[in-house]
Design an enzyme around this catalytic site. Structure first.
Site: not given
Ligand SMILES: Cc1cc2nc3c(=O)[nH]c(=O)nc-3n(C[C@H](O)[C@H](O)[C@H](O)COP(=O)(O)O)c2cc1C
Length: 319
Positions: A21, A109, A209, A211, A233
């Site tokens: 998300p 968050c 989740n 990296d 993400g």
């Molecule tokens: C722009 C942005 C918005 C995000 N919004 C949410 C959200 O609405 N809900 C949530 O649980 N995590 C949110 N996250 C966190 C991501 O779901 C994820 O846990 C985090 O980016 C780490 O994963 P990644 O390294 O694959 O990006 C957000 C991250 C980013 C970068």
């Protein structure tokens, strides 16, 4: 025969990669594209429970947009955030008429406007409230309830094992673990060892989740932790082919163009003219690996007609 890799209560999940998300990114157009390319589940962007329970028509229209989904996206989870268990319950009950497959509670968050009022990662500081949320929601909702959590508030208060057990003991169906603390934000290194510990500690499915940047990282994370699925993400923005386990450099130009056209047309259908503006942040990521003149990039970011945008991309995208 049930060919699912694992199930969340009765929901079979057919793949082991999931789009994370992301507020401002994981809207219906982007989610549905990712889902078609292999993301196993659709999580909505987070929704403020306060917005759901107040009876303001304009606010509710914005909520409705955030939780709208295409039938082919199922299973779909609506993600909620708040610090108040009763309001979370009321919001989730109200959203049932939109028939999500599960409700996800945001325990991660890090944004100050959310965590500062004890919601999102702020809830990690009040584990007893997490217990109350899961107790109440799992008792009353007709669908499974999951959590997406971080490891703790900061390195001095890592309480992920306690929180994971609380979610499981109070009926939670699945745990997605972003292996960073609230204090880390999105920097530093995700602690995959902590995900492995959570997998050992609970018997509900765990989604790892943090990296995952390339295709090879998916299996590395699974092998290092024993998690059932991997959530991706930032690395999926501009690269939904990661869910097909295809490296970005190996995606042919025609396929890139097909997905850009599809994503943009869904964005326009869903958001109207503003869909092109919202698409720009995706466009810059889709195009980031190509050698394009800076002036052309700039033009693409301000262009006002979708046809002109597509025409210019088709003309200039070279292998
Ligand atoms: C722009 C942005 C918005 C995000 N919004 C949410 C959200 O609405 N809900 C949530 O649980 N995590 C949110 N996250 C966190 C991501 O779901 C994820 O846990 C985090 O980016 C780490 O994963 P990644 O390294 O694959 O990006 C957000 C991250 C980013 C970068």
């Amino acid at each position: 025969m049930d060919e699912s890799l694992f199930s969340v209560f009765k929901i079979p999940l057919l793949g082991d990669t999931i789009l994370a998300p992301m507020d401002g990114f994981s809207d219906m157009p982007f989610r549905s594209v990712c889902r078609e390319l292999g993301s196993a589940v659709s999580y909505t962007e987070f929704v403020n429970a306060i917005d759901v329970v107040q009876r303001n028509r304009g606010v509710m229209q914005r909520v409705a947009k955030r939780v709208a989904f295409l039938p082919q996206e199922r299973p779909v989870g609506f993600q909620l955030f708040d610090n108040d268990p009763d309001r979370l319950l009321e919001a989730a009950l109200r959203l049932m008429e939109r028939q999500p497959d599960f409700i996800d509670i945001n325990l991660g968050c890090s944004d100050r406007s959310v965590s500062g009022r004890g919601a999102g990662a702020g809830l990690l500081r009040t584990p007893e409230r997490i217990a109350e949320i899961f107790r109440k929601l799992t008792a009353r909702l007709p669908v499974p309830v999951s959590a997406k959590m971080r490891l703790g508030w900061d390195e001095a208060s890592l309480n992920y094992l306690e929180v994971a057990k609380i979610v499981e003991d109070n009926g939670g169906a699945l745990l997605a673990v972003h292996a960073r603390t609230k204090k880390q934000g999105y920097g530093g290194v995700a602690d995959w060892q902590a995900i492995a510990e959570v997998c050992q500690a609970v018997s509900i499915p765990v989604v790892g989740n943090g990296d995952v940047r390339r295709v090879a990282d998916i299996d590395r994370l699974k092998a290092a932790t024993g998690c059932q699925a991997v959530m991706i993400g930032r690395a999926a923005v501009g690269n939904p082919w990661i869910f097909q386990r295809v490296e970005r450099a190996d995606v042919p130009r025609e396929e890139v163009l097909r997905v850009i056209r599809l994503h943009l047309s869904r964005s326009l259908d869903f958001f109207g003219e503003y869909g092109l503006v919202l698409f720009r942040k995706h466009a810059s990521r889709y195009l980031s690996s190509y050698l394009l003149e800076p002036e052309l990039r700039q033009r693409l970011m301000i262009i006002e007609r979708a046809d002109d945008f597509i025409g210019l991309v088709e003309e200039n995208l070279k292998e």
